[in-house]
Write a protein that holds these residues in place. Structure first.
Motif, PDB file in Angstrom:
ATOM      1  N   SER A  27       0.731  -1.134   0.051  1.00  0.00           N
ATOM      2  CA  SER A  27      -0.002   0.083   0.026  1.00  0.00           C
ATOM      3  C   SER A  27       0.909   1.127  -0.033  1.00  0.00           C
ATOM      4  CB  SER A  27      -0.872   0.060   1.234  1.00  0.00           C
ATOM      5  OG  SER A  27      -0.145  -0.130   2.435  1.00  0.00           O
ATOM      6  N   TYR A  28       2.342   1.313   0.539  1.00  0.00           N
ATOM      7  CA  TYR A  28       2.859   2.380   0.454  1.00  0.00           C
ATOM      8  C   TYR A  28       4.348   1.867   0.164  1.00  0.00           C
ATOM      9  CZ  TYR A  28       3.706   7.392   1.719  1.00  0.00           C
ATOM     10  OH  TYR A  28       4.083   8.582   1.627  1.00  0.00           O
ATOM     11  N   PRO A  29       4.837   1.440  -1.086  1.00  0.00           N
ATOM     12  CA  PRO A  29       6.115   1.030  -1.279  1.00  0.00           C
ATOM     13  C   PRO A  29       7.345   1.705  -1.130  1.00  0.00           C
ATOM     14  CG  PRO A  29       4.951   1.331  -3.313  1.00  0.00           C
ATOM     15  CD  PRO A  29       3.916   1.850  -2.346  1.00  0.00           C
ATOM     16  N   LYS A  30       8.533   1.313  -1.129  1.00  0.00           N
ATOM     17  CA  LYS A  30       9.723   1.805  -0.718  1.00  0.00           C
ATOM     18  C   LYS A  30       9.949   3.419  -1.559  1.00  0.00           C
ATOM     19  CE  LYS A  30      12.389  -0.698  -4.349  1.00  0.00           C
ATOM     20  NZ  LYS A  30      13.633  -1.558  -4.535  1.00  0.00           N
ATOM     21  N   GLN A  31       9.501   3.417  -2.697  1.00  0.00           N
ATOM     22  CA  GLN A  31      10.009   4.692  -3.334  1.00  0.00           C
ATOM     23  C   GLN A  31       9.259   6.057  -2.798  1.00  0.00           C
ATOM     24  OE1 GLN A  31       8.621   1.996  -4.699  1.00  0.00           O
ATOM     25  NE2 GLN A  31       6.897   2.379  -6.234  1.00  0.00           N
ATOM     26  N   PHE A  32       8.115   5.752  -2.118  1.00  0.00           N
ATOM     27  CA  PHE A  32       7.493   6.817  -1.815  1.00  0.00           C
ATOM     28  C   PHE A  32       7.702   6.927  -0.016  1.00  0.00           C
ATOM     29  CE2 PHE A  32       4.790   4.713  -4.898  1.00  0.00           C
ATOM     30  CZ  PHE A  32       4.789   5.834  -5.771  1.00  0.00           C
ATOM     31  N   ILE A  33       8.735   6.248   0.466  1.00  0.00           N
ATOM     32  CA  ILE A  33       9.120   6.251   1.760  1.00  0.00           C
ATOM     33  C   ILE A  33      10.335   7.351   1.917  1.00  0.00           C
ATOM     34  CG2 ILE A  33       9.934   5.248   3.795  1.00  0.00           C
ATOM     35  CD1 ILE A  33       8.433   2.659   2.496  1.00  0.00           C
ATOM     36  N   ASP A  34      10.054   8.175   3.027  1.00  0.00           N
ATOM     37  CA  ASP A  34      11.256   8.957   3.434  1.00  0.00           C
ATOM     38  C   ASP A  34      12.087   8.089   4.308  1.00  0.00           C
ATOM     39  OD1 ASP A  34      13.270  10.734   4.561  1.00  0.00           O
ATOM     40  OD2 ASP A  34      11.824  11.908   5.583  1.00  0.00           O
ATOM     41  N   PHE A  35      12.709   7.179   3.650  1.00  0.00           N
ATOM     42  CA  PHE A  35      13.474   6.094   4.447  1.00  0.00           C
ATOM     43  C   PHE A  35      14.368   6.552   5.489  1.00  0.00           C
ATOM     44  CE2 PHE A  35      15.251   1.769   4.910  1.00  0.00           C
ATOM     45  CZ  PHE A  35      14.260   0.883   4.555  1.00  0.00           C
ATOM     46  N   PHE A  36      15.116   7.718   5.017  1.00  0.00           N
ATOM     47  CA  PHE A  36      16.472   7.922   5.857  1.00  0.00           C
ATOM     48  C   PHE A  36      16.072   9.064   6.845  1.00  0.00           C
ATOM     49  CE2 PHE A  36      17.636   5.840   1.915  1.00  0.00           C
ATOM     50  CZ  PHE A  36      18.489   4.963   2.623  1.00  0.00           C
ATOM     51  N   GLY A  37      14.753   9.658   6.980  1.00  0.00           N
ATOM     52  CA  GLY A  37      14.456  10.786   7.682  1.00  0.00           C
ATOM     53  C   GLY A  37      15.169  12.091   7.347  1.00  0.00           C
ATOM     54  N   ILE A  38      15.183  12.462   6.078  1.00  0.00           N
ATOM     55  CA  ILE A  38      15.805  13.469   5.357  1.00  0.00           C
ATOM     56  C   ILE A  38      14.702  14.464   4.933  1.00  0.00           C
ATOM     57  CG2 ILE A  38      18.010  12.477   5.107  1.00  0.00           C
ATOM     58  CD1 ILE A  38      17.173  12.275   2.176  1.00  0.00           C
ATOM     59  N   GLY A  39      13.625  13.823   4.868  1.00  0.00           N
ATOM     60  CA  GLY A  39      12.302  15.145   4.518  1.00  0.00           C
ATOM     61  C   GLY A  39      12.099  14.829   2.981  1.00  0.00           C
ATOM     62  N   ARG A  40      12.528  13.717   2.225  1.00  0.00           N
ATOM     63  CA  ARG A  40      12.682  13.627   1.038  1.00  0.00           C
ATOM     64  C   ARG A  40      12.247  11.865   0.514  1.00  0.00           C
ATOM     65  NH1 ARG A  40      10.030  17.407  -2.392  1.00  0.00           N
ATOM     66  NH2 ARG A  40      11.371  16.949  -4.144  1.00  0.00           N
ATOM     67  N   SER A  41      11.538  11.315  -0.249  1.00  0.00           N
ATOM     68  CA  SER A  41      11.280  10.241  -0.507  1.00  0.00           C
ATOM     69  C   SER A  41      12.439   9.721  -1.425  1.00  0.00           C
ATOM     70  CB  SER A  41       9.781  10.023  -1.055  1.00  0.00           C
ATOM     71  OG  SER A  41       9.586  10.419  -2.213  1.00  0.00           O
ATOM     72  N   GLN A  42      12.533   8.487  -1.828  1.00  0.00           N
ATOM     73  CA  GLN A  42      13.487   8.006  -2.726  1.00  0.00           C
ATOM     74  C   GLN A  42      13.073   8.604  -4.280  1.00  0.00           C
ATOM     75  OE1 GLN A  42      16.358   6.483  -2.328  1.00  0.00           O
ATOM     76  NE2 GLN A  42      15.820   7.151  -0.363  1.00  0.00           N
ATOM     77  N   LEU A  43      11.762   8.511  -4.324  1.00  0.00           N
ATOM     78  CA  LEU A  43      11.144   9.152  -5.740  1.00  0.00           C
ATOM     79  C   LEU A  43      11.477  10.594  -5.777  1.00  0.00           C
ATOM     80  CD1 LEU A  43       9.620   9.211  -8.272  1.00  0.00           C
ATOM     81  CD2 LEU A  43       7.390   9.421  -6.631  1.00  0.00           C
ATOM     82  N   GLN A  44      11.235  11.493  -4.795  1.00  0.00           N
ATOM     83  CA  GLN A  44      11.600  12.804  -4.661  1.00  0.00           C
ATOM     84  C   GLN A  44      13.176  13.088  -4.969  1.00  0.00           C
ATOM     85  OE1 GLN A  44       9.606  13.308  -1.066  1.00  0.00           O
ATOM     86  NE2 GLN A  44       8.131  14.815  -1.985  1.00  0.00           N
ATOM     87  N   ILE A  45      13.998  12.257  -4.253  1.00  0.00           N
ATOM     88  CA  ILE A  45      15.262  12.349  -4.556  1.00  0.00           C
ATOM     89  C   ILE A  45      15.786  12.338  -5.735  1.00  0.00           C
ATOM     90  CG2 ILE A  45      17.513  11.615  -3.778  1.00  0.00           C
ATOM     91  CD1 ILE A  45      16.386  10.992  -0.956  1.00  0.00           C
ATOM     92  N   THR A  46      15.188  11.232  -6.738  1.00  0.00           N
ATOM     93  CA  THR A  46      15.643  10.901  -7.997  1.00  0.00           C
ATOM     94  C   THR A  46      14.922  11.994  -8.890  1.00  0.00           C
ATOM     95  OG1 THR A  46      15.305   8.599  -7.578  1.00  0.00           O
ATOM     96  CG2 THR A  46      15.196   9.111  -9.592  1.00  0.00           C
TER      97      THR A  46
END
Length: 363
Positions: A27-46
């Motif tokens: 329901s909420y896969p890794k690309q949408f998670i702010d995994f490292f607590g930096i304020g941006r998800s993996q998708l947003q960083i890319t």
């Protein structure tokens, strides 16, 4: 800024990320998670990384229809026409085919870079330099260019590309072979030979050549498009993608391009890279605390603990003693504790078993 000939980017953001379960959920896969607590998800960083290289209006995101609203929420600046929502999951090759037809409609002379949405890049300046050099190469050649990096360990969870003959362009070689996720012993042989690079999943080409390649990869689809009124043209290709997406075979873009297309080259890059798709790869690429533990945005007390990776929800405290070489990950209603090494296949098994035994809410 002039759009034509500036290059396009296709970000692949449709995966379920089950190798990072339980933090990554259907329901909420890794690309949408702010995994490292930096304020941006993996998708947003890319997205940010490529917005510094290309015009923002030239960035296209492909995802599954169930995640389309998440993409819109995280990337409100993304034009609606730049979001491709797959009606069903068909792996990455069909979604790239759709994206390439979309780009060809706008600019038949365009060049494109295709990227996963969940990569770790250490040196953004080196990355930008390699992407720009690669786009220039595929402007001039009818070829597909992959990006590879020198292995730093015998990682069985990555793909490997064997370098062939030099092309005359610095750090660019023909591709001799491609091996996806080898056994550890083979990965060790590949690394020690010096002939193999990790496959980053990034590749570049001009859209004219990519469309020819896809016709070769999908002969049945190409024949169906050719049979439409007006024959083979961009409008028919787009219409087929939108209306008959389920007719595409279930293929990854790596397999479709690297094993079915000719004129494939690899650029040896040095921008510092990791695929953030598994717990083991996250452990390998992140800074470690005392005892070589990786604690990801979590509150932990540890004693006599070594070589662990830990990811907990906010507000949770873990007290660990005597733990060595484990993953400790909790999200919502699932706690995972398992050995760290080579666990991606094992975790997929746990996900499938949890789904069968206890239901979708645990996946």
């Amino acid at each position: 800024m002039e759009k034509r000939n500036m290059g396009y980017c296709v970000i692949l953001a449709g995966g379920k990320g089950r190798r990072l379960w339980p933090s990554s959920r259907d329901s909420y896969p890794k690309q949408f998670i702010d995994f490292f607590g930096i304020g941006r998800s993996q998708l947003q960083i890319t997205y940010d990384r490529f917005a510094n290289i290309l015009p923002k209006e030239n960035i296209i995101v492909t995802t599954n229809k169930e995640y389309a609203d998440m993409v819109k929420l995280q990337l409100p600046e993304l034009p609606e026409d730049n979001l491709i929502a797959e009606p069903i999951s068909r792996n990455t090759a069909p979604s790239v085919t759709w994206a390439v037809a979309t780009i060809a409609k706008r600019d038949p002379d365009a060049v494109v870079v295709v990227t996963p949405s969940d990569q770790f890049v250490l040196n953004d300046d080196a990355f930008t330099k390699n992407v720009n050099e690669g786009l220039q190469l595929v402007r001039e050649r009818q070829a597909i260019l992959t990006m590879g990096v020198k292995p730093s360990r015998p990682e069985p969870g990555y793909g490997y590309i064997q370098m062939g003959e030099p092309t005359g362009v610095e750090d660019v070689y023909s591709v001799m072979s491609f091996t996806e996720k080898p056994e550890r012993d083979f990965a060790k042989m590949f690394m020690e030979s010096g002939e193999f690079l990790w496959n980053t999943g990034l590749f570049l080409a001009n859209v004219t050549y990519l469309r020819k390649c896809f016709h070769h990869v999908y002969p049945e689809v190409a024949n169906a498009i050719a049979a439409m009124p007006g024959g083979v043209n961009i409008d028919n290709a787009l219409r087929f993608c939108q209306q008959s997406y389920g007719s595409f075979p279930n293929l990854s873009i790596d397999y479709a391009v690297l094993e079915h297309c000719s004129g494939v080259y690899v650029m040896k890059c040095n921008f510092g890279w990791a695929d953030l798709g598994t717990w083991h790869s996250i452990y390998e690429c992140l800074n470690r605390s005392k005892g070589d533990n990786v604690v990801i945005d979590s509150t932990v007390m540890m004693e006599n603990c070594k070589n662990n990776v830990i990811k907990l929800p906010k507000g949770k405290l873990a007290v660990l003693n005597g733990l060595e070489g484990f993953i400790v990950a909790e999200k919502d209603n699932v706690l995972l504790i398992c050995k760290k090494e080579d666990t991606s296949g094992q975790i997929r098994k746990y996900v499938n078993e949890a789904q069968l035994k206890y239901g979708e809410e645990f996946v």
